[in-house]
Design a protein around this motif. Structure first.
Motif, mmCIF file in Angstrom:
data_model
loop_
_atom_site.group_PDB
_atom_site.id
_atom_site.type_symbol
_atom_site.label_atom_id
_atom_site.label_comp_id
_atom_site.label_asym_id
_atom_site.label_seq_id
_atom_site.Cartn_x
_atom_site.Cartn_y
_atom_site.Cartn_z
ATOM 1 N N ARG A 1 0.815 -1.219 0.000
ATOM 2 C CA ARG A 1 0.000 0.000 0.000
ATOM 3 C C ARG A 1 0.844 1.262 0.000
ATOM 4 N N THR A 2 1.963 1.246 0.712
ATOM 5 C CA THR A 2 2.738 2.484 0.830
ATOM 6 C C THR A 2 3.979 2.477 -0.073
ATOM 7 N N ARG A 3 4.130 1.447 -0.909
ATOM 8 C CA ARG A 3 5.353 1.360 -1.733
ATOM 9 C C ARG A 3 5.207 2.055 -3.079
ATOM 10 N N SER A 4 6.339 2.558 -3.579
ATOM 11 C CA SER A 4 6.356 3.135 -4.922
ATOM 12 C C SER A 4 6.433 1.992 -5.935
ATOM 13 N N ARG A 5 6.222 2.289 -7.221
ATOM 14 C CA ARG A 5 6.363 1.249 -8.260
ATOM 15 C C ARG A 5 7.786 0.679 -8.227
ATOM 16 N N ALA A 6 8.764 1.560 -8.061
ATOM 17 C CA ALA A 6 10.158 1.088 -8.052
ATOM 18 C C ALA A 6 10.370 0.097 -6.908
ATOM 19 N N ARG B 1 9.122 -3.423 -7.706
ATOM 20 C CA ARG B 1 9.684 -4.132 -8.875
ATOM 21 C C ARG B 1 10.217 -5.529 -8.533
ATOM 22 N N GLY B 2 11.015 -5.629 -7.494
ATOM 23 C CA GLY B 2 11.686 -6.918 -7.247
ATOM 24 C C GLY B 2 11.019 -7.784 -6.190
ATOM 25 N N VAL B 3 9.765 -7.489 -5.833
ATOM 26 C CA VAL B 3 9.166 -8.239 -4.711
ATOM 27 C C VAL B 3 8.998 -9.721 -5.051
ATOM 28 N N LEU C 1 -4.570 4.755 -8.483
ATOM 29 C CA LEU C 1 -4.688 3.961 -9.720
ATOM 30 C C LEU C 1 -3.404 3.972 -10.536
ATOM 31 N N GLU C 2 -2.509 4.902 -10.250
ATOM 32 C CA GLU C 2 -1.241 4.924 -11.001
ATOM 33 C C GLU C 2 -0.265 3.890 -10.475
ATOM 34 N N ARG C 3 -0.187 3.757 -9.170
ATOM 35 C CA ARG C 3 0.700 2.725 -8.614
ATOM 36 C C ARG C 3 0.074 1.339 -8.747
ATOM 37 N N LYS D 1 8.273 -16.851 -13.635
ATOM 38 C CA LYS D 1 8.553 -16.534 -15.053
ATOM 39 C C LYS D 1 8.563 -15.033 -15.309
ATOM 40 N N VAL D 2 7.757 -14.305 -14.566
ATOM 41 C CA VAL D 2 7.710 -12.845 -14.734
ATOM 42 C C VAL D 2 7.732 -12.188 -13.360
ATOM 43 N N GLY D 3 7.989 -10.895 -13.356
ATOM 44 C CA GLY D 3 8.028 -10.144 -12.097
ATOM 45 C C GLY D 3 6.650 -9.619 -11.717
ATOM 46 N N PHE D 4 6.576 -9.058 -10.515
ATOM 47 C CA PHE D 4 5.297 -8.555 -9.995
ATOM 48 C C PHE D 4 4.696 -7.481 -10.898
ATOM 49 N N LEU D 5 5.548 -6.565 -11.394
ATOM 50 C CA LEU D 5 5.025 -5.467 -12.212
ATOM 51 C C LEU D 5 4.645 -5.922 -13.621
#
Ligand SMILES: NC(=O)c1ccc[n+]([C@@H]2O[C@H](COP(=O)([O-])OP(=O)(O)OC[C@H]3O[C@@H](n4cnc5c(N)ncnc54)[C@H](OP(=O)(O)O)[C@@H]3O)[C@@H](O)[C@H]2O)c1
Length: 386
Positions: free
Chosen positions: A179-184, A187-189, A300-302, A338-342
């Motif tokens: 909830r409080t994280r940026s897109r960056a 990325r690696g979660v 909605l952006e994040r 196979k793919v990342g969270f984003l």
């Protein structure tokens, strides 16, 4: 009075909580059938423990193992998608649909067609085929009772006799673990990070959907199917404590909410015992201890999955089915590493761009769109994995 009960997806988070309620209320339910995807040992143990008459596993390759596991118990067994449909079609007054994903569609329809009282946890079924399922429920006299805590809350506060008096349905969202994280920062979660839901303990798929906020998007679409309120009157508010499970705002400005501790046995018991209320072991709400309830607008952006779901809901027709199929493929690819969270929202967006949407009116059409969307989503996954 004893009611007959079938639980589809009995080995999962919702299914095992439904079985817990059965065990705590001897004589209240007689279990007709239970099902699982592939976990034969868990299904066989549950079938023996609850005294089910029939146990079916979706994976056809697990049929012999299922038979062996139940040998000498007198419990019938089946395997393969048709065995799941048979489980749902058997004569049980109440059916809890707790299968994860669109795999729940065919068995749910089998229960709908015999006019059962259905506690729907399997939201993907309503997302991909809502108008078909609800029309069939009306035609066959089936009762659809939401198990999802948000929709169960709305069901409890909704004026079913005067839906025009409801001005807005407000779904609450915990905001998930990011909830409080940026897109960056997202990325690696890892899968484990994404499954660490701050409030609820649930199966992997819905936990990841909660982390992307796709779960709230699927719930918006589910709400549009369950309640006769125009889509523009559906709203989402992030409420990290998850004490208020959702709200209905009325034309006079009154807002009715249902509150409770985050224990799925409350809405599951409601759907299983309806129209009665039964005691549950859920912890009681201590508002003095909680002290603060917080709210914020969803970002909605994040969390573009929520925006994609909102757009699919507005588009209607087959768009929600395409969204759901793409999300199931993208989440499975994330779980498989196979793919990342984003990549999840990117795969869903690419699939929605690629597969044309249009009106759908039959289950066969829904299944064809679902298959086309899965193929397109898999191609999008391969592209991103490369
Ligand atoms: N968990 C919650 O608190 C919660 C809250 C609200 C709504 N829901 C909804 O309830 C549904 C179930 O969620 P869950 O968290 O309980 O999921 P879960 O723990 O992953 O359990 C899923 C169940 O479905 C079975 N299954 C998996 N794949 C299948 C397939 N292809 N065909 C037939 N059965 C299959 C699983 O069997 P195996 O054990 O053999 O894999 C298991 O019994 C989802 O739609 C979810 O969105 C869940």
């Amino acid at each position: 009075m004893t009611a007959s009960l079938t639980i589809l997806g009995a080995t999962g988070s919702v299914g095992s909580q439904a079985l817990d309620l059965v065990a705590r209320n001897p004589g209240r339910w007689r279990v007709e059938a239970i099902t699982a995807g592939s976990d034969v040992p868990a299904l066989a143990a549950a079938a023996v423990a609850c005294g089910a008459r029939f146990a079916a596993v979706a994976d056809p390759a697990r049929g012999a193992a299922m038979k062996d596991a139940l040998a000498g118990t007198g419990i019938e067994s089946g395997a393969g998608p048709e065995a799941l449909v048979e489980a749902a079609a058997r004569d049980a007054e109440v059916v809890i649909t707790a299968i994860v994903g669109a795999a729940g569609l065919a068995p749910t329809m089998a229960a709908v067609k015999r006019g059962a009282q259905i506690g729907i946890a399997n939201k993907e079924t309503l997302v991909c085929a809502g108008p078909v399922v609800t029309a069939a429920a009306r035609a066959h006299g089936a009762t659809l009772l939401p198990v999802d805590s948000e929709h169960n809350a709305i069901f409890q506060v909704f004026d079913h006799a005067r839906p025009d008096r409801v001005e807005k349905i407000i779904l609450t969202a915990s905001g998930g673990p990011f909830r409080t994280r940026s897109r960056a920062e997202m990325r690696g979660v890892s899968v484990a990070d994404a499954c660490k839901h701050p409030v609820w303990s649930m199966g992997a798929k819905i936990s990841i959907d909660s982390a992307t906020l796709m779960n709230k998007g699927l719930e918006l679409i589910e709400a549009a199917q369950l309640f006769p309120v125009p889509v523009e009157r559906l709203a989402v508010i992030v409420h990290p404590q998850s004490v208020i499970h959702s709200m209905a705002e009325y034309v006079d400005g009154s807002v009715l909410a249902q509150l409770g501790t985050p224990d799925m046995r409350i809405p599951i018991a409601y759907a299983m015992a309806w129209p009665e209320r039964i005691a549950t072991p859920a912890a009681r709400l201590n508002l003095a201890e909680i002290a603060r309830l917080e709210f914020e607008a969803p970002d909605l952006e994040r969390f573009p999955c929520l925006a994609l779901a909102w757009a699919a809901m507005r588009a209607g027709g087959s768009a929600p089915c395409i969204l759901n199929a793409a999300n199931e493929i993208a989440v499975a690819a994330f779980i498989a590493g196979k793919v990342g969270f984003l990549d999840i929202d990117a795969v869903v967006a690419a699939t929605l761009d690629h597969v044309p949407s249009g009106p759908v009116s039959t289950i066969e059409e829904v299944m064809a769109i679902d298959a086309a969307a899965r193929a397109a989503a898999m191609a999008a996954v391969e592209k991103r994995a490369a």
